[in-house]
Design a protein around this motif. Structure first.
Motif, PDB file in Angstrom:
ATOM      1  N   MET A 217     -31.267  79.079 -76.311  1.00  0.00           N
ATOM      2  CA  MET A 217     -31.971  78.654 -77.525  1.00  0.00           C
ATOM      3  C   MET A 217     -33.355  79.290 -77.629  1.00  0.00           C
ATOM      4  O   MET A 217     -33.787  79.657 -78.724  1.00  0.00           O
ATOM      5  CB  MET A 217     -32.087  77.124 -77.582  1.00  0.00           C
ATOM      6  CG  MET A 217     -30.771  76.426 -77.860  1.00  0.00           C
ATOM      7  SD  MET A 217     -29.960  77.009 -79.364  1.00  0.00           S
ATOM      8  CE  MET A 217     -31.085  76.449 -80.605  1.00  0.00           C
ATOM      9  N   GLU A 218     -34.048  79.446 -76.497  1.00  0.00           N
ATOM     10  CA  GLU A 218     -35.361  80.101 -76.533  1.00  0.00           C
ATOM     11  C   GLU A 218     -35.229  81.549 -76.968  1.00  0.00           C
ATOM     12  O   GLU A 218     -36.046  82.056 -77.744  1.00  0.00           O
ATOM     13  CB  GLU A 218     -36.031  80.010 -75.170  1.00  0.00           C
ATOM     14  CG  GLU A 218     -36.521  78.630 -74.830  1.00  0.00           C
ATOM     15  CD  GLU A 218     -37.166  78.581 -73.456  1.00  0.00           C
ATOM     16  OE1 GLU A 218     -37.597  79.648 -72.959  1.00  0.00           O
ATOM     17  OE2 GLU A 218     -37.229  77.483 -72.878  1.00  0.00           O
ATOM     18  N   ARG A 219     -34.199  82.237 -76.485  1.00  0.00           N
ATOM     19  CA  ARG A 219     -33.986  83.635 -76.892  1.00  0.00           C
ATOM     20  C   ARG A 219     -33.676  83.719 -78.378  1.00  0.00           C
ATOM     21  O   ARG A 219     -34.158  84.617 -79.077  1.00  0.00           O
ATOM     22  CB  ARG A 219     -32.854  84.253 -76.085  1.00  0.00           C
ATOM     23  CG  ARG A 219     -33.201  84.477 -74.634  1.00  0.00           C
ATOM     24  CD  ARG A 219     -32.208  85.374 -73.937  1.00  0.00           C
ATOM     25  NE  ARG A 219     -30.814  85.068 -74.198  1.00  0.00           N
ATOM     26  CZ  ARG A 219     -30.020  84.352 -73.401  1.00  0.00           C
ATOM     27  NH1 ARG A 219     -30.490  83.870 -72.276  1.00  0.00           N
ATOM     28  NH2 ARG A 219     -28.768  84.140 -73.723  1.00  0.00           N
TER      29      ARG A 219
ATOM     30  N   GLU B 141     -34.590  81.560 -80.743  1.00  0.00           N
ATOM     31  CA  GLU B 141     -35.820  81.262 -81.485  1.00  0.00           C
ATOM     32  C   GLU B 141     -36.755  82.462 -81.495  1.00  0.00           C
ATOM     33  O   GLU B 141     -37.386  82.769 -82.525  1.00  0.00           O
ATOM     34  CB  GLU B 141     -36.518  80.052 -80.871  1.00  0.00           C
ATOM     35  CG  GLU B 141     -35.791  78.742 -81.132  1.00  0.00           C
ATOM     36  CD  GLU B 141     -36.374  77.586 -80.348  1.00  0.00           C
ATOM     37  OE1 GLU B 141     -37.368  77.767 -79.616  1.00  0.00           O
ATOM     38  OE2 GLU B 141     -35.813  76.478 -80.472  1.00  0.00           O
ATOM     39  N   GLU B 142     -36.840  83.161 -80.362  1.00  0.00           N
ATOM     40  CA  GLU B 142     -37.691  84.352 -80.290  1.00  0.00           C
ATOM     41  C   GLU B 142     -37.170  85.437 -81.224  1.00  0.00           C
ATOM     42  O   GLU B 142     -37.947  86.087 -81.931  1.00  0.00           O
ATOM     43  CB  GLU B 142     -37.732  84.862 -78.851  1.00  0.00           C
ATOM     44  CG  GLU B 142     -38.525  86.130 -78.652  1.00  0.00           C
ATOM     45  CD  GLU B 142     -40.008  85.973 -78.966  1.00  0.00           C
ATOM     46  OE1 GLU B 142     -40.628  86.995 -79.313  1.00  0.00           O
ATOM     47  OE2 GLU B 142     -40.537  84.850 -78.865  1.00  0.00           O
ATOM     48  N   ARG B 143     -35.865  85.641 -81.288  1.00  0.00           N
ATOM     49  CA  ARG B 143     -35.288  86.632 -82.193  1.00  0.00           C
ATOM     50  C   ARG B 143     -35.558  86.252 -83.649  1.00  0.00           C
ATOM     51  O   ARG B 143     -35.875  87.104 -84.485  1.00  0.00           O
ATOM     52  CB  ARG B 143     -33.786  86.758 -81.944  1.00  0.00           C
ATOM     53  CG  ARG B 143     -33.471  87.461 -80.634  1.00  0.00           C
ATOM     54  CD  ARG B 143     -32.020  87.385 -80.293  1.00  0.00           C
ATOM     55  NE  ARG B 143     -31.237  88.309 -81.093  1.00  0.00           N
ATOM     56  CZ  ARG B 143     -29.908  88.385 -81.039  1.00  0.00           C
ATOM     57  NH1 ARG B 143     -29.243  87.585 -80.237  1.00  0.00           N
ATOM     58  NH2 ARG B 143     -29.255  89.244 -81.768  1.00  0.00           N
ATOM     59  N   TRP B 144     -35.422  84.969 -83.967  1.00  0.00           N
ATOM     60  CA  TRP B 144     -35.658  84.514 -85.321  1.00  0.00           C
ATOM     61  C   TRP B 144     -37.116  84.728 -85.710  1.00  0.00           C
ATOM     62  O   TRP B 144     -37.429  85.173 -86.814  1.00  0.00           O
ATOM     63  CB  TRP B 144     -35.278  83.036 -85.431  1.00  0.00           C
ATOM     64  CG  TRP B 144     -35.464  82.470 -86.793  1.00  0.00           C
ATOM     65  CD1 TRP B 144     -36.437  81.625 -87.199  1.00  0.00           C
ATOM     66  CD2 TRP B 144     -34.662  82.741 -87.943  1.00  0.00           C
ATOM     67  NE1 TRP B 144     -36.303  81.334 -88.521  1.00  0.00           N
ATOM     68  CE2 TRP B 144     -35.211  82.011 -89.011  1.00  0.00           C
ATOM     69  CE3 TRP B 144     -33.545  83.525 -88.178  1.00  0.00           C
ATOM     70  CZ2 TRP B 144     -34.678  82.040 -90.281  1.00  0.00           C
ATOM     71  CZ3 TRP B 144     -33.012  83.558 -89.445  1.00  0.00           C
ATOM     72  CH2 TRP B 144     -33.570  82.832 -90.486  1.00  0.00           C
ATOM     73  N   ARG B 145     -38.034  84.425 -84.786  1.00  0.00           N
ATOM     74  CA  ARG B 145     -39.463  84.607 -85.045  1.00  0.00           C
ATOM     75  C   ARG B 145     -39.773  86.075 -85.314  1.00  0.00           C
ATOM     76  O   ARG B 145     -40.496  86.417 -86.240  1.00  0.00           O
ATOM     77  CB  ARG B 145     -40.279  84.099 -83.848  1.00  0.00           C
ATOM     78  CG  ARG B 145     -41.787  84.098 -84.090  1.00  0.00           C
ATOM     79  CD  ARG B 145     -42.559  83.721 -82.844  1.00  0.00           C
ATOM     80  NE  ARG B 145     -42.251  84.564 -81.703  1.00  0.00           N
ATOM     81  CZ  ARG B 145     -42.673  85.831 -81.538  1.00  0.00           C
ATOM     82  NH1 ARG B 145     -43.401  86.389 -82.477  1.00  0.00           N
ATOM     83  NH2 ARG B 145     -42.365  86.518 -80.476  1.00  0.00           N
ATOM     84  N   ARG B 146     -39.189  87.000 -84.497  1.00  0.00           N
ATOM     85  CA  ARG B 146     -39.435  88.428 -84.681  1.00  0.00           C
ATOM     86  C   ARG B 146     -38.875  88.910 -86.029  1.00  0.00           C
ATOM     87  O   ARG B 146     -39.493  89.729 -86.714  1.00  0.00           O
ATOM     88  CB  ARG B 146     -38.793  89.231 -83.547  1.00  0.00           C
ATOM     89  CG  ARG B 146     -39.675  89.264 -82.321  1.00  0.00           C
ATOM     90  CD  ARG B 146     -39.116  90.194 -81.279  1.00  0.00           C
ATOM     91  NE  ARG B 146     -38.256  89.401 -80.416  1.00  0.00           N
ATOM     92  CZ  ARG B 146     -37.121  89.789 -79.880  1.00  0.00           C
ATOM     93  NH1 ARG B 146     -36.674  91.001 -80.097  1.00  0.00           N
ATOM     94  NH2 ARG B 146     -36.407  89.003 -79.110  1.00  0.00           N
ATOM     95  N   ARG B 147     -37.739  88.394 -86.462  1.00  0.00           N
ATOM     96  CA  ARG B 147     -37.164  88.784 -87.751  1.00  0.00           C
ATOM     97  C   ARG B 147     -38.050  88.358 -88.903  1.00  0.00           C
ATOM     98  O   ARG B 147     -38.239  89.096 -89.870  1.00  0.00           O
ATOM     99  CB  ARG B 147     -35.770  88.166 -87.917  1.00  0.00           C
ATOM    100  CG  ARG B 147     -34.715  88.855 -87.145  1.00  0.00           C
ATOM    101  CD  ARG B 147     -33.360  88.270 -87.455  1.00  0.00           C
ATOM    102  NE  ARG B 147     -32.368  88.842 -86.590  1.00  0.00           N
ATOM    103  CZ  ARG B 147     -31.309  88.226 -86.161  1.00  0.00           C
ATOM    104  NH1 ARG B 147     -31.090  86.969 -86.502  1.00  0.00           N
ATOM    105  NH2 ARG B 147     -30.443  88.828 -85.375  1.00  0.00           N
ATOM    106  N   ARG B 148     -38.565  87.138 -88.809  1.00  0.00           N
ATOM    107  CA  ARG B 148     -39.443  86.651 -89.878  1.00  0.00           C
ATOM    108  C   ARG B 148     -40.718  87.467 -89.932  1.00  0.00           C
ATOM    109  O   ARG B 148     -41.247  87.737 -91.027  1.00  0.00           O
ATOM    110  CB  ARG B 148     -39.759  85.178 -89.677  1.00  0.00           C
ATOM    111  CG  ARG B 148     -38.590  84.297 -90.033  1.00  0.00           C
ATOM    112  CD  ARG B 148     -38.982  82.870 -90.194  1.00  0.00           C
ATOM    113  NE  ARG B 148     -40.064  82.468 -89.291  1.00  0.00           N
ATOM    114  CZ  ARG B 148     -40.415  81.240 -89.076  1.00  0.00           C
ATOM    115  NH1 ARG B 148     -39.790  80.266 -89.673  1.00  0.00           N
ATOM    116  NH2 ARG B 148     -41.394  80.953 -88.248  1.00  0.00           N
TER     117      ARG B 148
END
Length: 147
Positions: free
Chosen positions: A132-134, A136-143
């Motif tokens: 889940m942390e990975r 969330e990190e991917r989602w943050r980078r996309r945004r």
């Protein structure tokens, strides 16, 4: 180092006791029945392939209606395909256990059964972060990039 006469005699007694107690386990440990079964399946698969080819030839040579010719041809192909699958799946070496890679930690290892890594291309490295942390990190980078 050779075994003494007494050790050989004890080994033979243990082997006989194992065969009497559990013949299936004994044949599995020997590995001969597995090899024989695989060989029989390969031969049966080859014979089924020949029957399928025969059905295809019959469909072409006999002057049947086009629908019947098509049905016999499709049945011949399916029979041939089934025989090939039977022969090829039994061609794998069933008596070899998969290799296990240990990750250095105690617990479960990874079974080698997938694609081997190419020499110039190392396998994908996993981070130590939970899933889940990975994500969330991917989602943050996309945004942040605007995607």
């Amino acid at each position: 180092m050779e075994l003494s006469e007494e050790e050989l005699r004890l080994l033979e007694q243990m082997e006989r006791a194992l065969v009497e107690e559990d013949p299936k386990l004994a044949s599995t440990l020997r590995g001969t029945s597995i090899v024989r079964t695989a060989r029989r399946r390969m031969i049966a698969g080859g014979a089924i392939v020949v029957v399928g080819i025969g059905l295809l030839i019959v469909a072409v040579l006999l002057e049947l209606s086009s629908v019947l010719q098509t049905v016999v041809g499709v049945v011949g192909f399916v029979v041939m395909l089934g025989g090939a699958i039977l022969a090829l799946t039994s061609a794998r070496t069933p008596h070899q256990a998969p290799k296990v890679r240990s990750s250095g930690r105690t617990g479960f290892g990874v079974v080698d059964g997938g694609r081997p890594h190419r020499p110039g291309r190392p396998g994908r490295q996993r981070s130590g972060a939970p899933f889940m942390e990975r994500m969330e990190e991917r989602w943050r980078r996309r945004r942040e990039r605007g995607f």
